[in-house]
Each structure stands twice: as structure tokens, then as C-alpha cells.
Scaffold this active site. Sequence first.
Site, PDB file in Angstrom:
ATOM      1  N   PRO A   1      47.924 -30.101 -53.466  1.00 17.51           N
ATOM      2  CA  PRO A   1      47.333 -29.462 -52.286  1.00 17.51           C
ATOM      3  C   PRO A   1      48.390 -29.007 -51.286  1.00 17.51           C
ATOM      4  CG  PRO A   1      47.215 -31.825 -52.066  1.00 17.51           C
ATOM      5  CD  PRO A   1      47.827 -31.565 -53.419  1.00 17.51           C
TER       6      PRO A   1
ATOM      7  N   ALA B   1      52.365 -30.720 -50.037  1.00 14.30           N
ATOM      8  CA  ALA B   1      53.394 -30.011 -49.283  1.00 14.30           C
ATOM      9  C   ALA B   1      54.396 -30.979 -48.677  1.00 14.30           C
ATOM     10  CB  ALA B   1      52.736 -29.170 -48.183  1.00 14.30           C
TER      11      ALA B   1
ATOM     12  N   HIS C   1      53.377 -34.090 -54.900  1.00 12.51           N
ATOM     13  CA  HIS C   1      51.945 -34.395 -54.806  1.00 12.51           C
ATOM     14  C   HIS C   1      51.295 -33.624 -53.662  1.00 12.51           C
ATOM     15  CE1 HIS C   1      52.734 -36.788 -51.281  1.00 12.51           C
ATOM     16  NE2 HIS C   1      51.625 -37.497 -51.333  1.00 12.51           N
TER      17      HIS C   1
ATOM     18  N   PHE D   1      40.820 -36.612 -47.719  1.00 10.47           N
ATOM     19  CA  PHE D   1      39.862 -35.559 -47.384  1.00 10.47           C
ATOM     20  C   PHE D   1      38.878 -35.313 -48.513  1.00 10.47           C
ATOM     21  CE2 PHE D   1      43.645 -33.283 -49.112  1.00 10.47           C
ATOM     22  CZ  PHE D   1      43.055 -32.637 -50.195  1.00 10.47           C
TER      23      PHE D   1
ATOM     24  N   MET E   1      45.234 -27.916 -44.594  1.00 14.04           N
ATOM     25  CA  MET E   1      43.906 -27.364 -44.310  1.00 14.04           C
ATOM     26  C   MET E   1      43.883 -25.842 -44.382  1.00 14.04           C
ATOM     27  SD  MET E   1      42.680 -29.504 -41.003  1.00 14.04           S
ATOM     28  CE  MET E   1      43.179 -31.200 -40.752  1.00 14.04           C
TER      29      MET E   1
END
Length: 479
Positions: free
Chosen positions: A377, A403, A401, A235, A380
Amino acid sequence: MTQKTENKPINGNDLIALGYPENEILGIALKINKKRTGFTKAEMLEKYVQVMASPQDFVEDKIFKTLAEGFINGIHIIKEDEFIQLNENPNDFKLYGAEKIEDGALEQMKVAMKLPVTVAGALMPDAHQGYGLPIGGVLATKNAIIPYGVGVDIGCRMALSIYDLPASHYFEHHDILKDIMLKNTKFGAGHGFHGQYKAEHHVLDDTKFETNAFIKNLKDKAWSQLGTSGGGNHFVEFGLIDFKTDDKKLNIQKGTYLALLTHSGSRGFGATIAGHYTKIAKDVCKLPYKAQNLAYLDMNSEAGQEYWLAMNLAGEYASACHEIIHQKMAQSLGAEVLAKVENHHNFAWKEMYNNEEVIVHRKGSTPAAKDVMGIIPGSMTAPGFLVRGKGEENAINSASHGAGRQMSRTQAIKSLSQNKINDYLNDFGITLIGGGKDEAPMAYKDIHEVMAAQQDLVDVVATFTPKMVRMADDGSRED
């Protein structure tokens, strides 16, 4: 027997329980199972028993002919010197967030710990099953490199640019930011730039491209995809990053800023390298069936040295792709970058562990040595975290790295409603460009639970909240 049980796939353990040896014959049997039509699981298992007992009766059978011929030709007979022996009494590995880790990932890690070259291992709280080493797996080996321990997307990484722009800039210039994102990013497996639109970067001048003919022939592919982001869970996103206190090391004052976060790797270039050297490793490193994808190369061998150079080149190439994207975005924004942080996973490093040099494979795991910066991260709709490593030796200086998936891609596509996903994104004020149901927020673990499980591994420096996300929208799986 219920219909669900009848249709459940047959796995290697089912066949081993019937007496199938853990070698090539097991692989042949499992391939046949993928083609089965009209048989229940119980009926298929009975067929497997019959073929093993009387293979000559199945040489004309359309489904079981290959398996029968394998038995007749003696493929099932294990010779004592056929395989490298696994260590049946391996060291334990450190496990973080055990209650949320699937059995498949645990079993893969247990097999990895049995390799004769393994020194130590750890499993991160976002772990899930992959090929060879589980995603979220960390493995330290002695003088050996495992291509599938690194992964297919070599050098996949996170990169964060923090701008000298307040949070309000996002809401005041939403449509302009969307236009900037669309003009300066490109997604999709196999997609790249052509002719005058190709990006330029000094990585293309790297002498490692001259390592051998195989690597040299990949240079044009690398050039065409330079500065692009691939598919799958890759992303580019605008978001708001919040510093609760001043950070003197980054020279950033307390406050909330507009930021850009990117996630992608070495594209088709890295994937081709991974496939090529995995095949070589499997040819020279004969492991039992359950460990085949962990085939390794001796670092003193020609192939081992070639892969090491190619892997490092792929990592540098992945970094160059991010650098180009971030430069384009900053230039279009007309903004100053206050700080940039990046880290990669799907890589291997030479490091010291217990006073000896080892090769540390981090497949979907963030380097977290003392004071090393990293980005973890969420999804979204869930926050990501800018972190500093604590240097925890039990974790081999690593952290998660992300969830991590709690739902497979297939499961997400089959079970999630696009309307519900859209409503969920709207509730969080997320603008999504591209993306598929397989990347829905619900497909991922709770990032807060993952972070709670690794408090001993990292300190949180700032929190990143996604606002505008772009992903591939063509079903690409290059992640």
C-alpha cells in the site's frame, strides 16, 4: 549554543563518548534523561561526568540517586563473560532505496548483522527505525528466533478482495458502502466484541492454544477481538483496482473493479505474546546494551519452541480476523469475489538460503519469492500495488510492506494542520472515517520512489487507488 541544540535529547552515543559502558548503567542514565528539568543538554552531560567520577556525592540527589547507586554497586563494570559477544566484522547487507532511509534504521540493521546467529540481511526502501530490528528489515538467522525481529504486532498482514463490480459502483453507491463499512468493522486498541456479537472461527479450536497456561489464558482476549482491526496505521478501505492487461493466473480480465483492502494484525493477543517472549529472550540471551532488543531464543530450547508455536498461532489468528471482515463485507455487498490475495509481514519463516535452512525474519517486509503474490500500500491518497515476487536472493526474497514513514507520529501531530490534511484528502476525493494527524498522507514517503527502488524485487500486476478509508480515531498505537 542554540536553544534547539540545548534541548536536543541525549542519546546512548553521547554517554558512550563520556565513557559510559554499554550495559545496564547506560539504560539507567538514559531513563534519568527523560525526566530532566531545567538543565540544558551541556549541563546534563556535565552532571553525567560528575556522577561517574564521584557517585558518592549524588546518593541524596533526587535526579541522579539511582545512577549514583549503580556506580557504587559496580553495575558499570563489564565482566568478560557478562554478555554474548557481537561479531565486529559482520557480512554486508543489501540496501534498497538508500537515499531515503534514516540513519537510525541503518544503525539498527548494522547492529543486527553483528549477532552471532546472523547469516544474512537486507533493508527495504520503506525502512525506518523500530525496536530491535528496523521496520523494513529482513534478517536470516541460524537456528534462532528474535521476538523483536518479528515485531509486536505478530502476523500483521494485508488482504485484498476484488469484486465483480465495476468502478462506477463506488460512485453510485457511496453512502451505502459507507454504511456497510461502519456496520462491519471495529477499530481501536483494546476494542473488541462481546456476548452475542463475538465472531466465530475455527482458529479458536486450534490445539496451539493448549501450548501452555500463558497462551491458554489469552484465548478469551483473542476471541473478543476476533474480526476487529486495532489502531495505529491499520485500516479497512474501499478502492478501485486497475488491471492494464488480463491476468491469467488470477483469472481476471483487463479492467477496473471495486475492491476491499485491509491492514491489521493479531491485536492484543499477538502483542502480549511478543512482550512475554521478548522478556524471556532478554533473560536468557544477554546482549550488549545496543543489541538488547535483538535478544534471541534458540530454536532447540523449550522457550524457542513455545514462541514459534505462539507466533504461528498469532499469524493464523490475524488471517482469521481478515477473513471474517472480508466475508462480512462481501455478504453485505451481495458481490462475488473474483480473487482474494493476502500476505503477512512481522513474521518469521523457515526457508532455504545458500543451501542451508535459516529463520527469515521479515519485520515490516513483504514475502517476494518467485511468483508469490503480495500487496504494497501507499497512503490514503497514494496508490497501492498488487505485485508478484521475482525471488531476488540478495533481498532474501523480500520487498517493502508499504511506503514507510518519513515523519514520526509525534512530528506529524505537532507540525501538520488538520485543515490542510482535510483539504488534501478532499483534493483526492477520499472519504475518511476516523484516523489521526499521525496517519496523514504527508507523514509517508513517496510510494512511487519506493517502488522504483525495488524494481528488481517485484513485478506490478495491478494498481489500487483508495477511495474510502476507515481507521481508529482514538489515538490507538496498536500497529
